[in-house]
Write an enzyme that holds these catalytic residues in place. Structure first.
Site, PDB file in Angstrom:
ATOM      1  N   SER A  38       0.941  -1.099  -0.031  1.00 62.56           N
ATOM      2  CA  SER A  38      -0.180   0.109  -0.093  1.00 62.56           C
ATOM      3  C   SER A  38       0.823   1.252   0.197  1.00 62.56           C
ATOM      4  CB  SER A  38      -1.013  -0.163   1.208  1.00 62.56           C
ATOM      5  OG  SER A  38      -0.249   0.197   2.315  1.00 62.56           O
ATOM      6  N   SER A  43       0.632   3.794   2.290  1.00 64.52           N
ATOM      7  CA  SER A  43       0.516   4.385   3.515  1.00 64.52           C
ATOM      8  C   SER A  43       2.082   5.032   3.979  1.00 64.52           C
ATOM      9  CB  SER A  43       0.240   3.483   4.660  1.00 64.52           C
ATOM     10  OG  SER A  43       1.304   2.477   4.823  1.00 64.52           O
ATOM     11  N   LYS A 102       5.195   0.662   9.556  1.00 62.91           N
ATOM     12  CA  LYS A 102       5.108   2.100   9.771  1.00 62.91           C
ATOM     13  C   LYS A 102       6.368   2.753  10.388  1.00 62.91           C
ATOM     14  CE  LYS A 102       0.548   1.901   8.863  1.00 62.91           C
ATOM     15  NZ  LYS A 102      -0.147   2.135   7.529  1.00 62.91           N
ATOM     16  N   SER A 120      -2.968   6.808   5.852  1.00 63.30           N
ATOM     17  CA  SER A 120      -2.314   5.801   6.610  1.00 63.30           C
ATOM     18  C   SER A 120      -3.193   5.499   7.951  1.00 63.30           C
ATOM     19  CB  SER A 120      -1.010   6.233   7.281  1.00 63.30           C
ATOM     20  OG  SER A 120      -0.294   5.306   8.155  1.00 63.30           O
TER      21      SER A 120
END
Length: 284
Positions: free
Chosen positions: A88, A90, A145, A231
């Protein structure tokens, strides 16, 4: 259906190792004894008979062949480096969809495969690290992250899209407009701890109201994506409006490792595009 690859790998290594051990202790001595008995009965042993008597069972042959390869893969993947692909956006612009990354598995301690129990302490996550972890709401899924908050930190994200840690605004500098965004997205240089990296903010929209304050519990980490308005991360802990996103902060026992390098990119394999190495480099 989610496949637990580490568990399958451990089982495969155990089965192949068991077959190799059975052959070493039980079957190989029997073959040698059969060959010696045959040679003692005849003056001119037939090579074809000797070959047949010395031949390993097919299952044992495969087990012994695969065992060292699988064992090496298990050690490398479980304790040293594991590859992942970014699914993705994010973490844009740091990581793009289709990037293949390498994750250091021992940076935050040596953990046993499958059960993820830490057996050797090495170091703790530092503010600014890009970290892979198991999604708290579904540990079979891996997330990536950036570490923003450490245990005990007070984190604030304002309506004006500013990040504060323990009351101090995090240093950021405007780089400029994202190419092709027509002013809709801006890029900033942010400094977290000793790490400088680029973040992306959308000027015309928000994923949802991001304002809030949080205190990071002991043994947990506050995570945020570099693509701040796209996100799903720790900012949305206990959001009563979107209950499916209630995954909270990341506990220490969900940590997988520290992402440190991009080694290949393959953004759209289904369209026939070939892998490329234009983004190879260290992750900041």
């Amino acid at each position: 259906m989610s496949i637990n690859f580490p568990l399958l790998l451990v089982i495969a290594v155990a089965v192949c190792g068991f077959l190799a051990l059975v052959d070493l202790i039980l079957l190989a001595p029997r073959r040698r004894a059969a060959i010696a008995a045959y040679q003692g009965r005849v003056d001119d042993p037939d090579d074809r008979v000797l070959e047949r008597l010395s031949k390993e069972p097919l299952l044992v042959e495969y087990g012994k062949s695969f065992f060292p390869v699988l064992a090496i893969v298990l050690v490398l993947r479980s304790f040293l480096v594991e590859p992942f692909q970014i699914p993705s956006g994010s973490m844009k612009p740091t990581l793009e969809v289709g990037d293949f990354i390498l994750v250091n598995k021992f940076a935050y301690g040596i953990r046993l495969p499958v059960i993820d129990t830490k057996v050797i302490e090495v170091d703790n996550p530092q503010r600014g690290d890009v970290m892979v972890f198991r999604y708290p709401s579904d540990p079979t899924i891996n997330y990536i992250k950036r570490v923003v908050g450490l245990p005990g930190d007070r984190i604030e994200y304002t309506q004006g899209k500013r990040l504060l840690i323990n009351g101090e605004p995090v240093a950021e500098k405007l780089i400029g407009e994202e190419a092709g965004s027509l002013g809709g997205a801006m890029l900033y240089q942010e400094r977290l701890g000793q790490v400088e990296h680029t973040i992306r903010k959308e000027m015309t929209r928000m994923r949802r109201d991001p304002g809030g304050q949080w205190v990071v519990p002991e043994g947990h980490y506050f995570m945020m994506g570099d693509n701040r308005d796209n996100s799903n991360d720790s900012r949305y802990w206990r959001d009563r409006h979107i209950p499916q996103d209630l995954w909270g902060m990341v506990p220490d026992d969900h940590i997988v490792g520290k992402a440190f390098a991009i080694w290949m990119s393959w953004p759209e394999p289904k369209t026939g595009n070939l892998p490329n190495f234009s983004r190879v480099g260290l992750i900041h």
